[in-house]
Design an enzyme around this catalytic site. Structure first.
Site, PDB file in Angstrom:
ATOM      1  N   ARG A   1       0.868  -1.144  -0.005  1.00 61.32           N
ATOM      2  CA  ARG A   1       0.011   0.049   0.074  1.00 61.32           C
ATOM      3  C   ARG A   1       0.979   1.219   0.085  1.00 61.32           C
ATOM      4  O   ARG A   1       1.935   1.175   0.713  1.00 61.32           O
ATOM      5  CB  ARG A   1      -0.928  -0.151   1.160  1.00 61.32           C
ATOM      6  N   ALA A   2       0.635   2.171  -0.701  1.00 60.95           N
ATOM      7  CA  ALA A   2       0.982   3.684  -0.661  1.00 60.95           C
ATOM      8  C   ALA A   2      -0.350   4.495  -0.588  1.00 60.95           C
ATOM      9  O   ALA A   2      -1.300   4.380  -0.763  1.00 60.95           O
ATOM     10  CB  ALA A   2       1.860   3.824  -2.033  1.00 60.95           C
ATOM     11  N   SER A   3       0.153   5.839  -0.063  1.00 58.36           N
ATOM     12  CA  SER A   3      -1.010   6.776   0.375  1.00 58.36           C
ATOM     13  C   SER A   3      -1.424   7.332  -0.760  1.00 58.36           C
ATOM     14  O   SER A   3      -2.797   7.788  -1.112  1.00 58.36           O
ATOM     15  CB  SER A   3      -0.685   7.613   1.197  1.00 58.36           C
ATOM     16  N   THR A   4      -0.691   7.930  -1.788  1.00 54.98           N
ATOM     17  CA  THR A   4      -1.041   8.663  -3.064  1.00 54.98           C
ATOM     18  C   THR A   4      -0.614   8.039  -4.245  1.00 54.98           C
ATOM     19  O   THR A   4      -0.086   6.935  -4.398  1.00 54.98           O
ATOM     20  CB  THR A   4      -0.622   9.819  -2.923  1.00 54.98           C
ATOM     21  N   GLN A  11       2.856   8.098  -5.190  1.00 56.95           N
ATOM     22  CA  GLN A  11       4.016   7.105  -4.489  1.00 56.95           C
ATOM     23  C   GLN A  11       3.647   5.384  -5.164  1.00 56.95           C
ATOM     24  O   GLN A  11       2.697   5.075  -5.540  1.00 56.95           O
ATOM     25  CB  GLN A  11       3.421   6.894  -3.067  1.00 56.95           C
TER      26      GLN A  11
END
Length: 209
Positions: free
Chosen positions: A9-12, A15
């Site tokens: 997972r990445a936030s944006t 990323q």
């Protein structure tokens, strides 16, 4: 058969959610294990809106491993949301293994029932602690950002969007020529509130139609 399901997972969108893929694969390779499926998404860890995480859980069978790089990839959730996610994981009898939580690596090993329950209890306690730390870090960063923005505004270092001087000068000329507001709005593409502000720069505001 136990499956290892990797969660990335990445936030944006900017990323790279797959950045840790190599680390997860190396972790499994060193232990003679193979990742059976990978689930990757760009969503905030502070939100339960995680379609790929919940797809992973739906796909899982009892005893499957949810493998992730760090606990904060799994959760920056509030206490209430973290409890909800934990219930989902527990109900599906999925074991969580995080590279940054060495005690969780024991979940990959098979042993007697007592040892399994003991490691599960220890791991659950440490997961709670790291999830709480991840949430505190998230809240602290948001508070610092808000404080920084407030300070910058107070010091006049943060201003709104830069004025389109050329466009606004053209609008002023149209107003001076007595052009109607509706035609100016259509020609310039500006908002009515912006046009109103520009009109106030005239000695006497042009009539609206």
């Amino acid at each position: 058969m136990t499956f290892i399901r990797a969660y990335l997972r990445a936030s944006t969108k900017e990323q790279d959610a797959g950045r840790a893929r190599g680390d997860l694969e190396a972790f499994c390779r060193e232990r003679g294990l193979t990742i059976a499926a990978t689930y990757e998404e760009n969503e905030s860890g502070a939100s339960l809106h995680r379609p790929e995480l919940f797809r992973l859980l739906r796909d899982s069978k009892p005893g499957d491993i949810l493998l992730t790089e760090q606990v904060d990839r799994l959760s920056r959730l509030s206490d209430k949301d973290w409890e909800q996610l934990k219930r989902e994981i527990k109900d599906r009898e999925v074991k969580v293994v995080a590279l940054d939580l060495p005690t969780s690596h024991m979940m990959l090993k098979t042993g007697d029932d007592f040892t399994g329950r003991m490691f599960d209890a220890i791991n659950g306690m440490l997961l709670d602690m790291l999830a709480a730390i991840a949430r505190k870090d998230y809240d602290d960063r948001r508070r610092r950002q808000a404080q920084g923005i407030a300070k910058a505004k107070a010091e006049g270092r943060m201003k709104g969007r830069r004025e389109d001087v050329e466009r606004n000068e053209a609008i002023l000329k149209m107003l001076q020529r007595g052009q109607s507001w509706s035609s100016i709005l259509k020609a310039s593409g500006c908002s009515r509130s912006t046009l109103s502000k520009i009109a106030k720069r005239l000695p006497s505001q042009s009539a609206q139609d």
